[in-house]
Design a protein around this motif. Structure first.
Motif, PDB file in Angstrom:
ATOM      1  N   ALA A 136     -13.495  -2.973  -2.304  1.00 50.25           N
ATOM      2  CA  ALA A 136     -13.322  -4.155  -3.147  1.00 50.25           C
ATOM      3  C   ALA A 136     -11.910  -4.498  -3.665  1.00 50.25           C
ATOM      4  CB  ALA A 136     -14.381  -4.179  -4.245  1.00 50.25           C
ATOM      5  N   THR A 137     -11.551  -5.841  -3.383  1.00 49.49           N
ATOM      6  CA  THR A 137     -10.107  -6.047  -3.886  1.00 49.49           C
ATOM      7  C   THR A 137     -10.276  -6.915  -4.890  1.00 49.49           C
ATOM      8  OG1 THR A 137     -10.111  -7.944  -2.130  1.00 49.49           O
ATOM      9  CG2 THR A 137      -9.276  -5.739  -1.374  1.00 49.49           C
ATOM     10  N   ASP A 138      -9.040  -7.068  -5.767  1.00 48.37           N
ATOM     11  CA  ASP A 138      -8.825  -8.088  -6.932  1.00 48.37           C
ATOM     12  C   ASP A 138      -8.239  -9.286  -6.202  1.00 48.37           C
ATOM     13  OD1 ASP A 138      -7.580  -9.131  -8.732  1.00 48.37           O
ATOM     14  OD2 ASP A 138      -7.261  -7.517 -10.092  1.00 48.37           O
ATOM     15  N   PRO A 139      -8.881 -10.354  -6.277  1.00 49.38           N
ATOM     16  CA  PRO A 139      -8.228 -11.472  -5.501  1.00 49.38           C
ATOM     17  C   PRO A 139      -7.188 -12.214  -6.321  1.00 49.38           C
ATOM     18  CG  PRO A 139     -10.353 -12.171  -6.554  1.00 49.38           C
ATOM     19  CD  PRO A 139     -10.234 -10.599  -6.573  1.00 49.38           C
ATOM     20  N   VAL A 140      -6.823 -11.966  -7.725  1.00 50.03           N
ATOM     21  CA  VAL A 140      -5.563 -12.413  -8.278  1.00 50.03           C
ATOM     22  C   VAL A 140      -4.549 -11.734  -8.089  1.00 50.03           C
ATOM     23  CG1 VAL A 140      -4.693 -13.050 -10.525  1.00 50.03           C
ATOM     24  CG2 VAL A 140      -7.304 -13.297  -9.963  1.00 50.03           C
ATOM     25  N   ARG A 141      -4.577 -10.409  -7.796  1.00 47.75           N
ATOM     26  CA  ARG A 141      -3.357  -9.526  -7.513  1.00 47.75           C
ATOM     27  C   ARG A 141      -3.130  -9.196  -6.247  1.00 47.75           C
ATOM     28  NH1 ARG A 141      -5.892  -7.526 -12.549  1.00 47.75           N
ATOM     29  NH2 ARG A 141      -4.727  -7.595 -14.054  1.00 47.75           N
ATOM     30  N   SER A 142      -4.175  -9.465  -5.439  1.00 45.04           N
ATOM     31  CA  SER A 142      -3.820  -9.210  -3.930  1.00 45.04           C
ATOM     32  C   SER A 142      -2.956 -10.334  -3.425  1.00 45.04           C
ATOM     33  CB  SER A 142      -5.132  -9.228  -2.984  1.00 45.04           C
ATOM     34  OG  SER A 142      -5.967  -8.033  -3.511  1.00 45.04           O
ATOM     35  N   LYS A 143      -2.137  -9.713  -2.219  1.00 39.75           N
ATOM     36  CA  LYS A 143      -1.352 -10.710  -1.340  1.00 39.75           C
ATOM     37  C   LYS A 143      -1.424 -10.470   0.026  1.00 39.75           C
ATOM     38  CE  LYS A 143       2.550  -9.992  -4.727  1.00 39.75           C
ATOM     39  NZ  LYS A 143       1.929  -9.112  -5.550  1.00 39.75           N
ATOM     40  N   PRO A 144      -1.561 -11.439   0.787  1.00 38.84           N
ATOM     41  CA  PRO A 144      -1.911 -11.175   2.383  1.00 38.84           C
ATOM     42  C   PRO A 144      -1.383  -9.797   2.941  1.00 38.84           C
ATOM     43  CG  PRO A 144      -1.240 -13.268   2.085  1.00 38.84           C
ATOM     44  CD  PRO A 144      -0.959 -12.721   0.677  1.00 38.84           C
ATOM     45  N   TRP A 145       0.110  -9.393   2.298  1.00 46.01           N
ATOM     46  CA  TRP A 145       0.621  -8.005   2.922  1.00 46.01           C
ATOM     47  C   TRP A 145       0.489  -6.818   2.063  1.00 46.01           C
ATOM     48  CZ3 TRP A 145       3.182 -12.490   1.319  1.00 46.01           C
ATOM     49  CH2 TRP A 145       3.665 -12.563   0.116  1.00 46.01           C
ATOM     50  N   GLU A 146      -0.375  -7.089   0.845  1.00 48.18           N
ATOM     51  CA  GLU A 146      -0.553  -5.969   0.121  1.00 48.18           C
ATOM     52  C   GLU A 146      -1.859  -6.065  -0.509  1.00 48.18           C
ATOM     53  OE1 GLU A 146       1.343  -2.824  -3.358  1.00 48.18           O
ATOM     54  OE2 GLU A 146       2.264  -4.846  -2.683  1.00 48.18           O
ATOM     55  N   PRO A 147      -3.040  -5.537  -0.047  1.00 47.58           N
ATOM     56  CA  PRO A 147      -4.390  -5.846  -0.819  1.00 47.58           C
ATOM     57  C   PRO A 147      -4.339  -4.913  -1.918  1.00 47.58           C
ATOM     58  CG  PRO A 147      -4.759  -4.554   1.173  1.00 47.58           C
ATOM     59  CD  PRO A 147      -3.398  -5.186   1.233  1.00 47.58           C
ATOM     60  N   PHE A 148      -4.795  -5.611  -3.182  1.00 49.95           N
ATOM     61  CA  PHE A 148      -4.763  -4.762  -4.399  1.00 49.95           C
ATOM     62  C   PHE A 148      -6.267  -4.422  -4.699  1.00 49.95           C
ATOM     63  CE2 PHE A 148      -4.408  -3.930  -8.916  1.00 49.95           C
ATOM     64  CZ  PHE A 148      -3.295  -3.323  -9.138  1.00 49.95           C
ATOM     65  N   TYR A 149      -6.734  -3.204  -4.559  1.00 47.85           N
ATOM     66  CA  TYR A 149      -7.962  -2.838  -4.765  1.00 47.85           C
ATOM     67  C   TYR A 149      -8.312  -2.508  -6.370  1.00 47.85           C
ATOM     68  CZ  TYR A 149      -6.813  -1.582   0.070  1.00 47.85           C
ATOM     69  OH  TYR A 149      -6.490  -1.408   1.340  1.00 47.85           O
ATOM     70  N   LYS A 150      -9.589  -2.785  -6.359  1.00 49.92           N
ATOM     71  CA  LYS A 150     -10.288  -2.544  -7.972  1.00 49.92           C
ATOM     72  C   LYS A 150     -10.082  -1.260  -8.099  1.00 49.92           C
ATOM     73  CE  LYS A 150     -12.904  -6.788  -8.057  1.00 49.92           C
ATOM     74  NZ  LYS A 150     -14.046  -7.390  -8.119  1.00 49.92           N
ATOM     75  N   LEU A 151     -10.754  -0.264  -7.413  1.00 47.63           N
ATOM     76  CA  LEU A 151     -10.597   1.250  -7.512  1.00 47.63           C
ATOM     77  C   LEU A 151     -11.223   1.663  -8.722  1.00 47.63           C
ATOM     78  CD1 LEU A 151      -6.965   2.169  -6.567  1.00 47.63           C
ATOM     79  CD2 LEU A 151      -8.917   2.021  -4.935  1.00 47.63           C
ATOM     80  N   THR A 152     -11.940   0.982  -9.536  1.00 45.83           N
ATOM     81  CA  THR A 152     -12.774   1.382 -10.676  1.00 45.83           C
ATOM     82  C   THR A 152     -14.145   2.105 -10.140  1.00 45.83           C
ATOM     83  OG1 THR A 152     -13.657  -0.843 -10.960  1.00 45.83           O
ATOM     84  CG2 THR A 152     -11.591  -0.329 -12.125  1.00 45.83           C
TER      85      THR A 152
ATOM     86  N   PHE B 101       0.598  10.332 -12.463  1.00 43.28           N
ATOM     87  CA  PHE B 101      -0.323  10.920 -11.739  1.00 43.28           C
ATOM     88  C   PHE B 101      -1.578   9.790 -11.657  1.00 43.28           C
ATOM     89  CE2 PHE B 101       1.370  14.763 -13.535  1.00 43.28           C
ATOM     90  CZ  PHE B 101       2.278  15.067 -12.536  1.00 43.28           C
ATOM     91  N   GLY B 102      -1.260   8.501 -11.888  1.00 48.56           N
ATOM     92  CA  GLY B 102      -2.132   7.566 -11.804  1.00 48.56           C
ATOM     93  C   GLY B 102      -2.913   7.531 -10.455  1.00 48.56           C
ATOM     94  N   PHE B 103      -4.135   7.293 -10.262  1.00 42.91           N
ATOM     95  CA  PHE B 103      -4.986   7.409  -9.124  1.00 42.91           C
ATOM     96  C   PHE B 103      -4.596   6.333  -7.877  1.00 42.91           C
ATOM     97  CE2 PHE B 103      -8.412   6.363  -6.660  1.00 42.91           C
ATOM     98  CZ  PHE B 103      -9.165   7.745  -6.204  1.00 42.91           C
ATOM     99  N   ARG B 104      -4.211   5.054  -8.496  1.00 41.96           N
ATOM    100  CA  ARG B 104      -3.849   4.186  -7.336  1.00 41.96           C
ATOM    101  C   ARG B 104      -2.578   4.266  -6.366  1.00 41.96           C
ATOM    102  NH1 ARG B 104      -5.053  -1.205  -6.946  1.00 41.96           N
ATOM    103  NH2 ARG B 104      -6.301  -0.810  -9.047  1.00 41.96           N
ATOM    104  N   ASP B 105      -1.259   4.763  -7.212  1.00 41.59           N
ATOM    105  CA  ASP B 105      -0.374   4.967  -5.941  1.00 41.59           C
ATOM    106  C   ASP B 105      -0.243   6.493  -5.713  1.00 41.59           C
ATOM    107  OD1 ASP B 105       0.678   2.639  -6.727  1.00 41.59           O
ATOM    108  OD2 ASP B 105       2.077   3.294  -8.355  1.00 41.59           O
ATOM    109  N   PHE B 106      -1.221   7.230  -6.284  1.00 43.93           N
ATOM    110  CA  PHE B 106      -1.292   8.832  -5.865  1.00 43.93           C
ATOM    111  C   PHE B 106      -2.324   9.075  -4.688  1.00 43.93           C
ATOM    112  CE2 PHE B 106      -1.795  13.359  -6.897  1.00 43.93           C
ATOM    113  CZ  PHE B 106      -0.440  13.681  -7.241  1.00 43.93           C
ATOM    114  N   ASN B 107      -3.209   8.183  -4.706  1.00 42.36           N
ATOM    115  CA  ASN B 107      -4.421   8.220  -3.682  1.00 42.36           C
ATOM    116  C   ASN B 107      -4.436   6.807  -3.141  1.00 42.36           C
ATOM    117  OD1 ASN B 107      -5.486  11.212  -4.134  1.00 42.36           O
ATOM    118  ND2 ASN B 107      -5.278  10.286  -6.287  1.00 42.36           N
ATOM    119  N   PRO B 108      -3.710   6.105  -2.230  1.00 45.07           N
ATOM    120  CA  PRO B 108      -3.844   4.909  -1.797  1.00 45.07           C
ATOM    121  C   PRO B 108      -5.061   4.711  -1.039  1.00 45.07           C
ATOM    122  CG  PRO B 108      -1.684   5.783  -1.336  1.00 45.07           C
ATOM    123  CD  PRO B 108      -2.411   6.822  -1.840  1.00 45.07           C
TER     124      PRO B 108
END
Length: 579
Positions: A473-489, A159-166
């Protein structure tokens, strides 16, 4: 078959779990297909299928938790079906959440039984799929492969927050699912909480957005006595520090082949499709991915068992079924209504194309012209104002559409929206909806009857994306143009300065759709959705609504050369033949 119900299996710490065993009649040793989930094991057996034939997702007797698979099908193909009840739920002892080694211990017990040949795979979808990933990470040597269709969250547990609550937009899925729960809960008098939890609770119970939804406020007043997953999300609406790093360690701990996938569930169980993609992208083992259509599978779960059996005949029985000689990715294309295959996901042949937001609600591949070639009016924003759900159920939106397409366009893969916008409050929720509109034979002219696009055109919703503005806020290392990777902390959450133009990168969940010639690609932007029933209920449990703002918010979207808001679509060349 031989049926053994409520067999007691003792874990290493003395906690006793209830297990059902279904096996072929007569002597012999067989490979085992093991299933385990929070859902009531007493609903999974063949006796339910004797009374309730498979129900399609729109049927009134469709019941989500019947997900462990078709026992008779497994038995008739020479497998044993073992269904366990996890600790802290239904007939099993203990507290849920303290089962770090239970799968290992159950599999160890299986291997010691006289009917086991020592080889184990896992079956079941949704909650049963989430447990498969956990079991794989526990690395019992007898577990040879898994088949987690409708995978659960890849980051932060099932039930991790990231995939559960995009995008950090909290939704009510756990509240609506509580009717199915078998988890042991105290239901006592709410008491004092530890200091840190008390502070989080006090902040949550004073949140006007939560208080507007009385059903959620009711959960908060009970301080975690019921609906614990929803309670935890409300009081901790962020991803814990170190979650991503721990998940990446778990990815490396999975050392066995897997066959994952999901339906196109942007409108429902987002954690399934996002979880499947994230595991597929991060676990480097022999793998396969199947991406099906938007409808949920029938219950009791029985579909795709041909694939399940081919998979386990190969990995548990050593039969060359040819399954590993086929392309690793198979996906259903809406619009064309056909299967296609690929070598990876996203598809390597993807052509990433920007569709720009433009004037008069247009969506176009033409970039906006530079400021020195346009007047000041071109820099004016598009605007919508959304009143809160306590005042209206009307969802205000901006809508952008292409012209009728000259030829078929296949969109397959993850999507993102870059949005330059201003709001007059410190926060909002961005909702992004991608639709297929058409067929459209209209011609827009100045003549009466031709001045607008007909509002009678049929339309299909394909996918959605969400982003809470303060979680941008996004994580620039893990983000891709087609999939931003949010920090979410918690530390990354930053309220918006009212009146400031902010760049948002919004993740839109992947889809696969062939827009036919004459159809339009349609993008809608709004900030709210609403329950379909009264009392904050909904007509279908798996179509949850989100927790929206209790404040009226005005949104301004910019789309000029300096602020080029655009949709990034994965276009697949239509040169290859479908599978």
């Amino acid at each position: 078959m031989i049926e053994e119900r409520d067999v007691i299996v003792t874990m290493r710490d003395g906690i006793r779990l209830a297990v059902d065993v279904y096996r072929p009649e007569g002597p012999g040793k067989y490979p085992v297909l093991y299933a385990s989930a929070l859902h009531n094991k007493d609903l999974q057996g063949p006796d339910i299928a004797d009374v309730l034939p498979p129900q399609p997702a729109q049927a009134p007797l469709w019941f989500g938790p019947i997900e462990a698979g078709d026992t008779r099908r497994f038995i008739s193909n020479g497998y044993i079906h073992v269904i366990a009840q996890p600790r802290g739920s239904a007939k099993s002892e203990g507290h849920y959440g303290e089962e770090q080694s239970d799968h290992y211990d159950v599999i160890e017990w299986i291997t010691q039984q006289p009917w086991s040949d020592g080889k184990v795979g896992m079956v079941g979808i949704s909650g049963f799929a989430g447990e498969q990933w956990r079991a794989a990470a526990q690395q019992h040597p007898a577990l040879k492969a898994i088949f987690p269709y409708d995978a659960c969250s890849a980051y932060g547990g099932m039930f991790g927050f990231r995939d559960f609550n995009p995008g950090g937009v909290v939704h009510t899925f756990p509240y609506l699912l509580d009717v199915f729960s078998t988890v042991h809960e105290p239901r006592g008098i709410p008491g004092e909480l530890p200091a840190e939890q008390q502070a989080l609770w006090e902040k949550s119970i004073s949140n006007p957005d939560y208080k507007m939804y009385i059903n959620l406020y009711n959960i908060l007043t009970q301080k975690g006595q019921r609906t614990r997953v929803m309670y935890h999300i409300l009081t901790n609406p962020w991803e814990a520090e170190g979650t991503v790093e721990q998940a990446e360690k778990n990815f490396k701990a999975i050392k066995i082949p897997y066959y994952t996938g999901s339906g196109a569930y942007a409108y429902t169980y987002k954690l399934h499709w996002l979880g499947a993609q994230h595991y597929f992208q991060n676990v480097d083992q022999p793998r396969k991915l199947i991406f099906t259509g938007p409808a949920h599978l029938e219950r009791p779960f029985h579909q795709y068992h041909d694939e399940v059996i081919r998979w386990y005949d190969y990995w548990l029985k050593g039969i060359d079924t040819g399954i590993m000689n086929e392309p690793p990715v198979r996906y259903w294309v809406m619009g064309a209504n056909e299967w296609r295959t690929g070598t990876d996901w996203p598809l390597p042949e993807t052509q990433w194309v920007k569709y720009h937001l433009s004037g008069w609600e247009q969506l176009t591949t033409e970039a906006p012209r530079p400021a020195d070639q346009t007047g000041a009016a071109a820099r004016e924003p598009d605007v919508f104002t959304q009143m809160p759900l306590k005042k209206t159920s009307r969802v205000e939106r901006l809508r952008y559409m292409t012209e009728p397409l000259a030829h078929d366009v296949l969109v397959a893969g993850p999507i993102s929206l870059t949005l330059y916008a201003e709001i007059d409050q410190t926060d909002t929720n961005w909702f992004v909806v991608l639709k297929d509109v058409g067929p459209d034979v209209s011609v827009v002219t100045a003549r009466v009857g031709e001045r607008t696009v007909s509002d009678q055109l049929p339309e299909r919703e394909l996918t959605r994306g969400w982003l809470k503005a303060s979680y941008r806020a996004t994580d620039p290392v893990r983000s891709k143009p087609w999939e931003p990777f949010y920090k979410l902390t918690r530390s990354s959450i930053e309220p918006v300065t009212p009146g400031e133009i902010v760049k948002y990168e919004i993740q839109v969940i992947a889809t696969a759709n062939q827009f036919k010639a004459g159809h339009r690609i349609c993008l809608e932007i709004c900030s709210m959705d609403a329950p379909t029933g009264t009392g904050a209920m909904t007509d279908v449990e798996y179509i949850p609504y989100h927790v929206c703002s209790s404040t009226t918010v005005t949104h301004k979207i910019y789309r000029d050369a300096e602020r080029p808001s655009h949709l990034l679509l994965p276009i697949i060349p239509l040169t290859t033949q479908p599978s």
